[in-house]
Design a protein around this motif. Structure first.
Motif, PDB file in Angstrom:
ATOM      1  N   SER A  30       0.854  -1.176   0.000  1.00 23.57           N
ATOM      2  CA  SER A  30       0.000   0.000   0.000  1.00 23.57           C
ATOM      3  C   SER A  30       0.901   1.241   0.000  1.00 23.57           C
ATOM      4  O   SER A  30       1.808   1.346   0.826  1.00 23.57           O
ATOM      5  CB  SER A  30      -0.872  -0.041   1.252  1.00 23.57           C
ATOM      6  OG  SER A  30      -1.750   1.039   1.257  1.00 23.57           O
ATOM      7  N   VAL A  31       0.674   2.144  -0.944  1.00 21.21           N
ATOM      8  CA  VAL A  31       1.495   3.361  -1.027  1.00 21.21           C
ATOM      9  C   VAL A  31       0.596   4.594  -0.967  1.00 21.21           C
ATOM     10  O   VAL A  31      -0.579   4.549  -1.324  1.00 21.21           O
ATOM     11  CB  VAL A  31       2.339   3.388  -2.328  1.00 21.21           C
ATOM     12  CG1 VAL A  31       3.386   2.299  -2.317  1.00 21.21           C
ATOM     13  CG2 VAL A  31       1.484   3.273  -3.564  1.00 21.21           C
ATOM     14  N   ARG A  32       1.158   5.684  -0.523  1.00 22.81           N
ATOM     15  CA  ARG A  32       0.436   6.956  -0.467  1.00 22.81           C
ATOM     16  C   ARG A  32       1.014   7.869  -1.551  1.00 22.81           C
ATOM     17  O   ARG A  32       2.214   8.000  -1.680  1.00 22.81           O
ATOM     18  CB  ARG A  32       0.596   7.584   0.905  1.00 22.81           C
ATOM     19  CG  ARG A  32       0.064   6.658   1.992  1.00 22.81           C
ATOM     20  CD  ARG A  32      -0.114   7.395   3.295  1.00 22.81           C
ATOM     21  NE  ARG A  32      -0.393   6.474   4.387  1.00 22.81           N
ATOM     22  CZ  ARG A  32      -1.527   5.821   4.556  1.00 22.81           C
ATOM     23  NH1 ARG A  32      -2.499   5.962   3.704  1.00 22.81           N
ATOM     24  NH2 ARG A  32      -1.698   5.020   5.583  1.00 22.81           N
ATOM     25  N   CYS A  33       0.120   8.489  -2.294  1.00 25.11           N
ATOM     26  CA  CYS A  33       0.568   9.312  -3.430  1.00 25.11           C
ATOM     27  C   CYS A  33       1.067  10.692  -3.001  1.00 25.11           C
ATOM     28  O   CYS A  33       1.831  11.329  -3.713  1.00 25.11           O
ATOM     29  CB  CYS A  33      -0.544   9.436  -4.468  1.00 25.11           C
ATOM     30  SG  CYS A  33      -1.972  10.395  -3.925  1.00 25.11           S
ATOM     31  N   GLY A  34       0.645  11.168  -1.848  1.00 20.06           N
ATOM     32  CA  GLY A  34       1.114  12.458  -1.362  1.00 20.06           C
ATOM     33  C   GLY A  34       0.181  13.629  -1.656  1.00 20.06           C
ATOM     34  O   GLY A  34       0.414  14.747  -1.204  1.00 20.06           O
ATOM     35  N   LYS A  35      -0.864  13.411  -2.427  1.00 23.25           N
ATOM     36  CA  LYS A  35      -1.817  14.483  -2.727  1.00 23.25           C
ATOM     37  C   LYS A  35      -2.712  14.712  -1.506  1.00 23.25           C
ATOM     38  O   LYS A  35      -3.255  13.769  -0.932  1.00 23.25           O
ATOM     39  CB  LYS A  35      -2.672  14.112  -3.930  1.00 23.25           C
ATOM     40  CG  LYS A  35      -1.879  13.991  -5.219  1.00 23.25           C
ATOM     41  CD  LYS A  35      -2.783  13.581  -6.361  1.00 23.25           C
ATOM     42  CE  LYS A  35      -1.967  13.327  -7.613  1.00 23.25           C
ATOM     43  NZ  LYS A  35      -2.783  12.703  -8.663  1.00 23.25           N
ATOM     44  N   ALA A  36      -2.869  15.948  -1.131  1.00 25.42           N
ATOM     45  CA  ALA A  36      -3.613  16.295   0.096  1.00 25.42           C
ATOM     46  C   ALA A  36      -5.064  15.836   0.065  1.00 25.42           C
ATOM     47  O   ALA A  36      -5.593  15.374   1.070  1.00 25.42           O
ATOM     48  CB  ALA A  36      -3.541  17.797   0.336  1.00 25.42           C
TER      49      ALA A  36
END
Length: 123
Positions: A30-36
């Motif tokens: 699972s990764v987080r894209c960083g977009k708020a």
């Protein structure tokens, strides 16, 4: 010896094509894209599937896999596992063959010495 030869043939029979083998592991994370404003910021991240391969010296390579290639990678990894198991079986059979050949030669030497009347060697 014929029995060992037939066991060798059986160990390699039905192996998949060597050209369709792949060493590694399919890893899902699972990764987080960083977009708020993205859903991954507060909850579960985006699902990403990789082929992970570790090399000598500890270097790791990861290749992102699109969903249509995941099954291909898993099949090729399974093929690699089949080849690896076959190599281990063949190696065990060849060790057995070497032991039998060694014993046959020892017996032949003992018999030759006994015919000549030479001294016996302790084993």
């Amino acid at each position: 010896m014929k029995r060992l030869a037939s066991r060798l043939r059986a160990a390699v029979a039905g192996l998949p094509p060597l050209a369709e083998t792949l060493r590694g592991s399919v890893v899902v994370r699972s990764v987080r894209c960083g977009k708020a404003g993205c859903r991954c910021a507060d909850g579960e991240g985006h699902r990403a599937t990789y082929l992970s391969v570790t090399f000598r010296g500890g270097r790791t390579e990861q290749i992102s896999l699109p969903s249509d290639l995941v099954r291909v990678a898993k099949r090729q990894i399974a093929n690699y596992d089949a080849w690896w198991k076959a190599i281990e079986k063949v190696s065990a059979i060849n060790r057995e063959h070497l032991r039998a050949e060694r014993e046959k030669r020892r017996t032949r030497k003992r018999q030759e010495r006994a015919r000549r009347g030479g001294p016996r060697r302790r084993s």
